[in-house]
Design a protein around this motif. Structure first.
Motif, PDB file in Angstrom:
ATOM      1  N   LEU A  62     -21.383  -6.976  -1.785  1.00 53.85           N
ATOM      2  CA  LEU A  62     -20.597  -8.291  -1.668  1.00 53.85           C
ATOM      3  C   LEU A  62     -20.868  -9.141  -3.105  1.00 53.85           C
ATOM      4  CD1 LEU A  62     -21.157  -9.249   2.208  1.00 53.85           C
ATOM      5  CD2 LEU A  62     -19.186  -8.296   0.761  1.00 53.85           C
ATOM      6  N   ALA A  63     -21.994  -8.844  -3.722  1.00 54.66           N
ATOM      7  CA  ALA A  63     -22.406  -9.692  -4.849  1.00 54.66           C
ATOM      8  C   ALA A  63     -21.643  -9.261  -6.101  1.00 54.66           C
ATOM      9  CB  ALA A  63     -23.904  -9.439  -5.143  1.00 54.66           C
ATOM     10  N   ILE A  64     -20.814  -8.039  -5.938  1.00 51.13           N
ATOM     11  CA  ILE A  64     -20.029  -7.566  -6.987  1.00 51.13           C
ATOM     12  C   ILE A  64     -18.700  -8.319  -7.109  1.00 51.13           C
ATOM     13  CG2 ILE A  64     -18.667  -5.501  -7.928  1.00 51.13           C
ATOM     14  CD1 ILE A  64     -20.763  -3.652  -6.565  1.00 51.13           C
ATOM     15  N   ALA A  65     -18.452  -8.856  -8.258  1.00 55.41           N
ATOM     16  CA  ALA A  65     -17.178  -9.708  -8.490  1.00 55.41           C
ATOM     17  C   ALA A  65     -15.770  -8.984  -7.562  1.00 55.41           C
ATOM     18  CB  ALA A  65     -16.702  -9.886  -9.852  1.00 55.41           C
ATOM     19  N   GLU A  66     -14.887  -9.868  -6.820  1.00 58.87           N
ATOM     20  CA  GLU A  66     -14.124  -9.090  -6.069  1.00 58.87           C
ATOM     21  C   GLU A  66     -13.135  -8.189  -6.796  1.00 58.87           C
ATOM     22  OE1 GLU A  66     -10.655 -10.556  -2.697  1.00 58.87           O
ATOM     23  OE2 GLU A  66     -12.162 -11.963  -3.718  1.00 58.87           O
ATOM     24  N   HIS A  67     -12.757  -8.552  -8.077  1.00 63.26           N
ATOM     25  CA  HIS A  67     -11.640  -7.786  -8.850  1.00 63.26           C
ATOM     26  C   HIS A  67     -12.540  -6.556  -9.228  1.00 63.26           C
ATOM     27  CE1 HIS A  67     -14.034  -9.733 -12.240  1.00 63.26           C
ATOM     28  NE2 HIS A  67     -13.647  -8.713 -12.835  1.00 63.26           N
ATOM     29  N   GLU A  68     -13.783  -6.530  -8.986  1.00 67.25           N
ATOM     30  CA  GLU A  68     -14.577  -5.212  -9.549  1.00 67.25           C
ATOM     31  C   GLU A  68     -15.014  -4.383  -8.395  1.00 67.25           C
ATOM     32  OE1 GLU A  68     -17.613  -6.530 -12.239  1.00 67.25           O
ATOM     33  OE2 GLU A  68     -16.389  -6.064 -14.021  1.00 67.25           O
ATOM     34  N   ARG A  69     -15.045  -4.954  -7.452  1.00 63.92           N
ATOM     35  CA  ARG A  69     -15.746  -4.473  -5.957  1.00 63.92           C
ATOM     36  C   ARG A  69     -15.116  -3.351  -5.663  1.00 63.92           C
ATOM     37  NH1 ARG A  69     -15.512  -8.538  -1.674  1.00 63.92           N
ATOM     38  NH2 ARG A  69     -17.003  -9.532  -3.108  1.00 63.92           N
ATOM     39  N   PRO A  70     -15.859  -1.970  -5.486  1.00 66.45           N
ATOM     40  CA  PRO A  70     -15.134  -0.717  -5.087  1.00 66.45           C
ATOM     41  C   PRO A  70     -14.809  -0.774  -3.810  1.00 66.45           C
ATOM     42  CG  PRO A  70     -17.465  -0.632  -5.137  1.00 66.45           C
ATOM     43  CD  PRO A  70     -17.239  -1.826  -5.609  1.00 66.45           C
ATOM     44  N   HIS A  71     -13.784   0.009  -3.260  1.00 67.23           N
ATOM     45  CA  HIS A  71     -13.566   0.209  -1.911  1.00 67.23           C
ATOM     46  C   HIS A  71     -14.577   0.913  -1.212  1.00 67.23           C
ATOM     47  CE1 HIS A  71     -10.812   0.946   1.783  1.00 67.23           C
ATOM     48  NE2 HIS A  71     -11.689   2.047   1.614  1.00 67.23           N
ATOM     49  N   CYS A  72     -14.642   0.668   0.171  1.00 65.85           N
ATOM     50  CA  CYS A  72     -15.653   1.308   0.825  1.00 65.85           C
ATOM     51  C   CYS A  72     -15.369   1.799   2.045  1.00 65.85           C
ATOM     52  CB  CYS A  72     -17.032   0.671   0.867  1.00 65.85           C
ATOM     53  SG  CYS A  72     -18.552   1.300   1.821  1.00 65.85           S
ATOM     54  N   SER A  73     -15.663   2.988   2.521  1.00 66.82           N
ATOM     55  CA  SER A  73     -15.199   3.360   3.880  1.00 66.82           C
ATOM     56  C   SER A  73     -15.892   4.705   4.275  1.00 66.82           C
ATOM     57  CB  SER A  73     -13.748   3.657   4.040  1.00 66.82           C
ATOM     58  OG  SER A  73     -13.240   4.508   3.169  1.00 66.82           O
ATOM     59  N   ASN A  74     -16.107   5.020   5.460  1.00 68.73           N
ATOM     60  CA  ASN A  74     -16.915   5.882   6.026  1.00 68.73           C
ATOM     61  C   ASN A  74     -16.109   7.730   6.158  1.00 68.73           C
ATOM     62  OD1 ASN A  74     -18.721   4.026   6.153  1.00 68.73           O
ATOM     63  ND2 ASN A  74     -18.400   3.713   8.260  1.00 68.73           N
ATOM     64  N   TYR A  75     -16.591   8.470   5.753  1.00 67.91           N
ATOM     65  CA  TYR A  75     -16.131   9.828   6.102  1.00 67.91           C
ATOM     66  C   TYR A  75     -17.317  11.012   6.298  1.00 67.91           C
ATOM     67  CZ  TYR A  75     -11.587   8.167   4.921  1.00 67.91           C
ATOM     68  OH  TYR A  75     -10.518   7.379   4.752  1.00 67.91           O
ATOM     69  N   THR A  76     -16.707  11.797   6.679  1.00 69.49           N
ATOM     70  CA  THR A  76     -17.394  13.205   7.158  1.00 69.49           C
ATOM     71  C   THR A  76     -17.698  14.220   5.978  1.00 69.49           C
ATOM     72  OG1 THR A  76     -17.242  12.805   9.424  1.00 69.49           O
ATOM     73  CG2 THR A  76     -18.001  14.879   8.771  1.00 69.49           C
ATOM     74  N   VAL A  77     -18.705  14.734   6.013  1.00 75.08           N
ATOM     75  CA  VAL A  77     -18.568  15.966   4.777  1.00 75.08           C
ATOM     76  C   VAL A  77     -18.030  17.233   5.692  1.00 75.08           C
ATOM     77  CG1 VAL A  77     -19.879  17.731   3.585  1.00 75.08           C
ATOM     78  CG2 VAL A  77     -20.761  15.299   4.008  1.00 75.08           C
ATOM     79  N   ALA A  78     -16.588  17.371   5.187  1.00 80.60           N
ATOM     80  CA  ALA A  78     -15.785  18.698   5.631  1.00 80.60           C
ATOM     81  C   ALA A  78     -16.822  19.922   5.610  1.00 80.60           C
ATOM     82  CB  ALA A  78     -14.505  18.605   5.238  1.00 80.60           C
ATOM     83  N   ALA A  79     -17.187  20.072   4.203  1.00 86.64           N
ATOM     84  CA  ALA A  79     -17.811  21.326   3.508  1.00 86.64           C
ATOM     85  C   ALA A  79     -18.384  20.967   2.555  1.00 86.64           C
ATOM     86  CB  ALA A  79     -17.086  22.514   3.548  1.00 86.64           C
TER      87      ALA A  79
END
Length: 276
Positions: free
Chosen positions: A78-95
């Motif tokens: 959250l401390a990363i500037a909003e215009h530089e903050r990466p998108h973050c979401s959760n995913y499973t390793v398929a292989a």
């Protein structure tokens, strides 16, 4: 569910990679394959092993990552500037596959959501369907959630399309003598697939057909009907209920009412339908 699942690494590591290719896996899924020397050290444990995916905030933008200390990363994120903050979401390793060059390739299966006009919508879905070779990304290892006790007699898996990669991995990695059930709801008949699974695990596929139907509702109804018909589940069974938030919470209640202790139910709302 505890704040930190038992199988989560005490010191999760951030791994850097780049896109190798992206292909349509099924009508509702895009498979993105990523690679990098860094991934050679990724200790994949199979089942539903998951990670936090970090993407640049816009195509061509630099990937600025948070500092990770132990299990702490959110406040630095959250401390990363909003215009530089990466998108973050959760995913499973398929292989995960080791490569001759000493690195590894990882497959990530992304659900494709569509807007009212049929166009692909959502940041990760758009990224997955348009990703070009060499695009940067990073993954924060989180380990598996699926964690049945050693005395488990049967497993019961319930999900919508968002949890299909997790359930696919669990079925693939269960012991050959495992028993149980799996209920999987998907948007399209083309999303139904042959799954590697133990012979004594019964898999039920539910296709929504009606794209205006609430995702997860049919799977929830199937769970409620199933436990009502059986009357009880064995208290030594184990349930894994994930997907849309109502499916996860109400599915948990259904199997708990049927006799399964809360301590033997893993449930997680992967996303929330706007109508809920």
């Amino acid at each position: 569910m505890t704040r930190h699942p038992r199988l989560m690494p005490e010191h999760p590591r951030m791994f850097s990679a780049t896109v190798v290719r992206s292909v349509r896996l099924a009508p509702s899924f895009q498979r993105v394959t990523v690679a990098g020397a860094d991934l050679a050290d990724f200790e994949w444990r199979g089942f539903d092993h998951w990670f936090r995916l970090f993407l640049p905030p816009a195509p061509g933008a630099p990937l600025v990552l948070p500092r990770v200390s132990g299990r702490s990363w959110w406040k630095p994120y959250l401390a990363i500037a909003e215009h530089e903050r990466p998108h973050c979401s959760n995913y499973t390793v398929a292989a995960l596959r080791r490569t001759a060059e000493g690195g590894a390739e990882m497959d990530i299966d992304v659900v494709l959501h569509h807007d009212s006009e049929g166009a692909i919508a959502g940041g990760v879905a758009i990224w997955a369907s348009t990703a070009t070779a060499g695009s940067p990304l990073a993954m924060l290892d989180q380990g598996p959630l699926f964690d049945p006790p050693a005395d488990t007699r049967a497993v019961h898996l319930v999900t919508d399309e968002s949890g299909l990669p997790a359930v696919r991995g669990i079925l693939r990695d269960l012991s050959a003598d495992a028993a149980g059930t799996a209920i999987i709801e998907v948007p399209s008949p083309g999303d139904v697939e042959e799954l590697t699974r133990p012979a004594d695990v019964d898999v039920t596929w539910i296709v929504r057909h009606d794209q205006t139907a609430v995702p997860g509702a049919a799977a929830l109804a199937a769970v409620q009907t199933s436990v009502a018909a059986v009357g009880r589940v064995d208290p030594l069974d184990y349930a894994f209920v994930v997907g849309e938030s109502t499916l996860a919470t109400e599915g948990r209640r259904a199997v708990h009412r049927a006799g399964l202790p809360k301590s033997r139910i893993l449930f997680s709302g992967f996303w929330k339908h706007e109508g809920h």
